[in-house]
Design a protein around this motif. Sequence first.
Motif, short mmCIF file in Angstrom:
data_model
loop_
_atom_site.label_atom_id
_atom_site.label_comp_id
_atom_site.label_asym_id
_atom_site.label_seq_id
_atom_site.Cartn_x
_atom_site.Cartn_y
_atom_site.Cartn_z
N HIS A 162 -6.18 1.20 16.36
CA HIS A 162 -4.96 0.41 16.55
C HIS A 162 -4.01 1.20 17.44
O HIS A 162 -3.90 2.43 17.31
CB HIS A 162 -4.31 0.12 15.19
CG HIS A 162 -3.20 -0.86 15.26
ND1 HIS A 162 -1.97 -0.56 15.80
CD2 HIS A 162 -3.14 -2.16 14.87
CE1 HIS A 162 -1.19 -1.62 15.73
NE2 HIS A 162 -1.87 -2.61 15.17
N TRP B 98 -6.73 0.88 3.92
CA TRP B 98 -5.82 -0.27 3.94
C TRP B 98 -6.19 -1.30 5.01
O TRP B 98 -5.47 -2.26 5.23
CB TRP B 98 -4.38 0.21 4.15
CG TRP B 98 -3.89 1.10 3.05
CD1 TRP B 98 -4.34 1.19 1.77
CD2 TRP B 98 -2.83 2.06 3.16
NE1 TRP B 98 -3.62 2.14 1.07
CE2 TRP B 98 -2.69 2.69 1.90
CE3 TRP B 98 -1.98 2.45 4.19
CZ2 TRP B 98 -1.75 3.68 1.65
CZ3 TRP B 98 -1.04 3.45 3.93
CH2 TRP B 98 -0.93 4.04 2.68
N GLY B 99 -7.30 -1.08 5.70
CA GLY B 99 -7.77 -2.06 6.69
C GLY B 99 -7.09 -1.96 8.05
O GLY B 99 -7.15 -2.91 8.83
N ILE B 100 -6.46 -0.85 8.33
CA ILE B 100 -5.81 -0.64 9.62
C ILE B 100 -6.73 0.28 10.43
O ILE B 100 -6.89 1.45 10.09
CB ILE B 100 -4.41 -0.02 9.47
CG1 ILE B 100 -3.53 -0.94 8.61
CG2 ILE B 100 -3.78 0.25 10.84
CD1 ILE B 100 -2.26 -0.29 8.11
N ALA C 62 2.18 0.93 3.71
CA ALA C 62 1.81 -0.04 4.74
C ALA C 62 1.80 -1.45 4.18
O ALA C 62 1.69 -1.66 2.97
CB ALA C 62 0.43 0.29 5.33
N ALA C 63 1.92 -2.38 5.10
CA ALA C 63 1.74 -3.80 4.83
C ALA C 63 0.95 -4.34 6.02
O ALA C 63 0.62 -3.60 6.94
CB ALA C 63 3.10 -4.50 4.70
N ARG C 64 0.71 -5.61 6.00
CA ARG C 64 -0.05 -6.23 7.09
C ARG C 64 0.61 -6.01 8.44
O ARG C 64 -0.06 -5.84 9.45
CB ARG C 64 -0.17 -7.73 6.81
CG ARG C 64 -0.95 -8.51 7.83
CD ARG C 64 -0.91 -10.01 7.58
NE ARG C 64 0.45 -10.53 7.45
CZ ARG C 64 1.29 -10.74 8.47
NH1 ARG C 64 0.91 -10.44 9.68
NH2 ARG C 64 2.49 -11.22 8.27
N ASP C 65 1.94 -5.92 8.45
CA ASP C 65 2.65 -5.87 9.72
C ASP C 65 3.38 -4.55 10.00
O ASP C 65 4.09 -4.44 11.00
CB ASP C 65 3.65 -7.02 9.80
CG ASP C 65 4.70 -6.97 8.69
OD1 ASP C 65 4.52 -6.20 7.72
OD2 ASP C 65 5.70 -7.69 8.79
N CYS C 66 3.24 -3.54 9.15
CA CYS C 66 3.91 -2.26 9.43
C CYS C 66 3.25 -1.09 8.71
O CYS C 66 2.59 -1.26 7.70
CB CYS C 66 5.40 -2.32 9.08
SG CYS C 66 5.76 -2.29 7.33
N HIS D 42 0.84 -1.19 0.00
CA HIS D 42 0.00 0.00 0.00
C HIS D 42 0.88 1.24 0.00
O HIS D 42 1.84 1.32 0.77
CB HIS D 42 -0.91 0.02 1.23
CG HIS D 42 -1.76 -1.18 1.36
ND1 HIS D 42 -2.79 -1.47 0.49
CD2 HIS D 42 -1.74 -2.20 2.25
CE1 HIS D 42 -3.37 -2.59 0.85
NE2 HIS D 42 -2.74 -3.07 1.91
#
Length: 139
Positions: free
Chosen positions: A43, A37-39, A77-81, A10
């Motif tokens: 969070h 991005w689904g975050i 972004a990615a799933r983990d950052c 992303h």
Amino acid sequence: MSQAPRALPHRHVLTLPAAPKAVRVARETAEQALVEWGIGLRHRVVDPALLILSELVTNSVRHAAHVSPEVTVIYAAARDCFAFAVHDRHPHQPHLRAAPAEPGGLATVMELVLGLGGTAVVRADADGEGKSIWITLPL
């Protein structure tokens, strides 16, 4: 052996006039991108990330606008950052590890980044006449 950096799936780039309202627009854009991005905005990293982003954009507006009429923010972004950079064309490259101990500014940025287990890096432009400050935070 170190691993090659991976591309984050992303990405969004925003360029704004180096004016005070850039801070608000950069934050709002970050929030929109994170949601897309689904975050979730709840969070644990989001509020500190927005504060870090605000400090960096504020610094560009305050200290670089006289030579850099624009500030660019890169979000990724990615799933983990979650990563972002604030870029201006002022040649001064701050030393993040030696940030002054006074409240606010880069001292706050570094305290938040390190407290979240993230990283902060200053990258000079190829011509030496500008820089980006990259922040990467684990999710």
